[in-house]
Design a protein around this motif. Structure first.
Motif, PDB file in Angstrom:
ATOM      1  N   MET A   1     150.414  35.137 -86.655  1.00  0.00           N
ATOM      2  CA  MET A   1     149.374  35.312 -86.941  1.00  0.00           C
ATOM      3  C   MET A   1     148.970  33.447 -86.139  1.00  0.00           C
ATOM      4  N   ILE A   2     148.206  33.226 -86.005  1.00  0.00           N
ATOM      5  CA  ILE A   2     147.232  32.006 -85.275  1.00  0.00           C
ATOM      6  C   ILE A   2     147.082  31.762 -86.745  1.00  0.00           C
ATOM      7  N   SER A   3     146.614  30.363 -87.381  1.00  0.00           N
ATOM      8  CA  SER A   3     146.246  29.876 -88.453  1.00  0.00           C
ATOM      9  C   SER A   3     144.702  29.228 -88.564  1.00  0.00           C
ATOM     10  N   ASN A   4     144.450  29.373 -86.860  1.00  0.00           N
ATOM     11  CA  ASN A   4     143.043  28.465 -86.951  1.00  0.00           C
ATOM     12  C   ASN A   4     142.540  28.768 -85.974  1.00  0.00           C
ATOM     13  N   SER A   5     141.351  29.648 -85.557  1.00  0.00           N
ATOM     14  CA  SER A   5     140.805  29.623 -84.396  1.00  0.00           C
ATOM     15  C   SER A   5     139.251  29.640 -84.066  1.00  0.00           C
ATOM     16  N   ILE A   6     138.198  29.256 -82.743  1.00  0.00           N
ATOM     17  CA  ILE A   6     136.934  29.590 -82.430  1.00  0.00           C
ATOM     18  C   ILE A   6     136.031  30.341 -81.900  1.00  0.00           C
ATOM     19  N   ILE A   7     135.227  30.447 -82.950  1.00  0.00           N
ATOM     20  CA  ILE A   7     135.066  32.222 -81.904  1.00  0.00           C
ATOM     21  C   ILE A   7     133.210  31.082 -81.355  1.00  0.00           C
ATOM     22  N   SER A   8     133.375  31.518 -80.165  1.00  0.00           N
ATOM     23  CA  SER A   8     132.483  30.299 -79.518  1.00  0.00           C
ATOM     24  C   SER A   8     131.129  31.286 -78.370  1.00  0.00           C
ATOM     25  N   GLU A   9     130.010  31.247 -78.835  1.00  0.00           N
ATOM     26  CA  GLU A   9     128.953  31.139 -78.222  1.00  0.00           C
ATOM     27  C   GLU A   9     129.290  30.183 -76.226  1.00  0.00           C
ATOM     28  N   SER A  10     128.884  31.316 -74.683  1.00  0.00           N
ATOM     29  CA  SER A  10     129.441  30.747 -74.188  1.00  0.00           C
ATOM     30  C   SER A  10     128.652  29.502 -73.900  1.00  0.00           C
ATOM     31  N   PRO A  11     129.362  28.693 -72.684  1.00  0.00           N
ATOM     32  CA  PRO A  11     128.510  27.539 -72.606  1.00  0.00           C
ATOM     33  C   PRO A  11     126.834  27.273 -71.802  1.00  0.00           C
ATOM     34  N   ARG A  12     126.226  26.934 -71.996  1.00  0.00           N
ATOM     35  CA  ARG A  12     124.908  26.601 -71.348  1.00  0.00           C
ATOM     36  C   ARG A  12     125.169  26.385 -70.656  1.00  0.00           C
ATOM     37  N   PRO A  13     124.478  27.233 -69.335  1.00  0.00           N
ATOM     38  CA  PRO A  13     124.381  26.506 -67.835  1.00  0.00           C
ATOM     39  C   PRO A  13     124.384  25.331 -67.564  1.00  0.00           C
ATOM     40  N   ILE A  14     124.759  24.604 -66.278  1.00  0.00           N
ATOM     41  CA  ILE A  14     125.266  23.279 -65.983  1.00  0.00           C
ATOM     42  C   ILE A  14     123.496  22.691 -66.267  1.00  0.00           C
ATOM     43  N   TRP A  15     122.445  23.914 -65.510  1.00  0.00           N
ATOM     44  CA  TRP A  15     120.974  23.311 -65.002  1.00  0.00           C
ATOM     45  C   TRP A  15     120.321  23.042 -66.438  1.00  0.00           C
ATOM     46  N   GLN A  16     121.125  23.559 -67.168  1.00  0.00           N
ATOM     47  CA  GLN A  16     119.882  23.157 -68.617  1.00  0.00           C
ATOM     48  C   GLN A  16     120.439  22.082 -69.141  1.00  0.00           C
ATOM     49  N   ILE A  17     121.784  21.084 -69.149  1.00  0.00           N
ATOM     50  CA  ILE A  17     121.821  19.501 -69.426  1.00  0.00           C
ATOM     51  C   ILE A  17     120.980  18.849 -68.671  1.00  0.00           C
ATOM     52  N   PRO A  18     120.399  18.874 -67.202  1.00  0.00           N
ATOM     53  CA  PRO A  18     119.027  17.597 -67.223  1.00  0.00           C
ATOM     54  C   PRO A  18     117.799  18.041 -67.534  1.00  0.00           C
ATOM     55  N   ILE A  19     117.715  19.152 -67.727  1.00  0.00           N
ATOM     56  CA  ILE A  19     116.218  19.243 -68.242  1.00  0.00           C
ATOM     57  C   ILE A  19     115.762  19.562 -69.797  1.00  0.00           C
ATOM     58  N   ALA A  20     117.357  19.884 -70.266  1.00  0.00           N
ATOM     59  CA  ALA A  20     117.170  19.410 -72.144  1.00  0.00           C
ATOM     60  C   ALA A  20     117.187  17.504 -72.007  1.00  0.00           C
ATOM     61  N   ALA A  21     117.684  16.772 -71.157  1.00  0.00           N
ATOM     62  CA  ALA A  21     117.707  15.946 -70.826  1.00  0.00           C
ATOM     63  C   ALA A  21     116.430  14.839 -70.992  1.00  0.00           C
ATOM     64  N   LEU A  22     115.481  15.375 -70.219  1.00  0.00           N
ATOM     65  CA  LEU A  22     113.923  14.969 -69.749  1.00  0.00           C
ATOM     66  C   LEU A  22     113.408  15.381 -70.928  1.00  0.00           C
ATOM     67  N   PHE A  23     113.832  16.635 -71.462  1.00  0.00           N
ATOM     68  CA  PHE A  23     112.552  16.640 -72.672  1.00  0.00           C
ATOM     69  C   PHE A  23     113.202  15.438 -73.618  1.00  0.00           C
ATOM     70  N   PHE A  24     114.073  15.009 -74.237  1.00  0.00           N
ATOM     71  CA  PHE A  24     115.011  14.224 -75.333  1.00  0.00           C
ATOM     72  C   PHE A  24     114.377  12.696 -74.754  1.00  0.00           C
ATOM     73  N   THR A  25     114.465  12.393 -73.676  1.00  0.00           N
ATOM     74  CA  THR A  25     113.701  11.056 -72.498  1.00  0.00           C
ATOM     75  C   THR A  25     112.929  11.275 -72.806  1.00  0.00           C
ATOM     76  N   ALA A  26     111.678  11.856 -73.078  1.00  0.00           N
ATOM     77  CA  ALA A  26     110.199  11.706 -72.756  1.00  0.00           C
ATOM     78  C   ALA A  26     109.862  11.772 -74.222  1.00  0.00           C
ATOM     79  N   ALA A  27     110.368  12.180 -75.373  1.00  0.00           N
ATOM     80  CA  ALA A  27     110.444  12.717 -76.293  1.00  0.00           C
ATOM     81  C   ALA A  27     110.508  10.726 -77.048  1.00  0.00           C
TER      82      ALA A  27
END
Length: 182
Positions: free
Chosen positions: A1-27
């Motif tokens: 039996m595994i004592s710990n596990s993580i169920i996670s959404e798949s990671p965001r596509p790589i192209w979304q990171i620079p877009i998010a960075a632009l929004f955070f930088t402008a803010a």
């Protein structure tokens, strides 16, 4: 039996990171501009709040491009922690759940006519903990199966309305072993 596990959404596509960075930088620039021109008066405070409006909007767009959800499961201590991740920052608290009953997989229709499959953990007769959402039946069902195996509880297939069926997990073990999962 595994004592710990993580169920996670798949990671965001790589192209979304620079877009998010632009929004955070402008803010950040808008916030610095608002702080630079701040005046210690009622009118200055109102002007500062008006300058913060676009900052808040940009931050929300940035969060939308980086937000992911995961569930941390500590089976030994019967604890679950849903976390919302915004980049490296995580929000969430542990919840203790006793008296596990079963895991269910069911589908919810979306606005576009497609379906989202949800995996829920049912406990204390009628309470449930939403664990996972996926648009792929097979992936959602495998997550539900693995969790039901780890907790040693039953698995309910509720993907067909008014035709719920308990899954024979021994049969599923054989399917997984042979690689023939429908």
């Amino acid at each position: 039996m595994i004592s710990n596990s993580i169920i996670s959404e798949s990671p965001r596509p790589i192209w979304q990171i620079p877009i998010a960075a632009l929004f955070f930088t402008a803010a950040t620039f808008i916030l610095l501009f608002a702080l630079y021109g701040i005046q210690l008066s009622e009118e200055g405070f109102i002007l500062f709040l008006h300058r913060l409006e676009p900052c808040i909007i940009l931050i929300s767009f940035g969060i939308g491009f980086t937000l992911t959800k995961s569930i941390h499961i500590d089976i030994v201590n019967s604890r679950f922690r849903p976390t919302y991740n915004i980049g490296p920052i995580k929000f969430g608290s542990w919840q203790t759940i006793k008296n596990y009953q079963y895991v269910s997989v069911f589908h919810q229709p979306t606005v576009g006519g497609d379906y989202i499959f949800e995996v829920n953990l049912w406990y204390d007769n009628n309470k449930h903990f939403e664990l996972y959402e996926e648009d792929n039946y097979k992936e959602a069902f495998l997550i539900g199966y693995e969790l039901s195996e780890q907790l040693n509880i039953d698995l309910l297939d509720a993907t067909e309305p008014n035709n719920f069926k308990w899954i024979d997990k021994d049969e599923w073990k054989a399917k997984i072993a042979s690689g023939k999962i429908d």
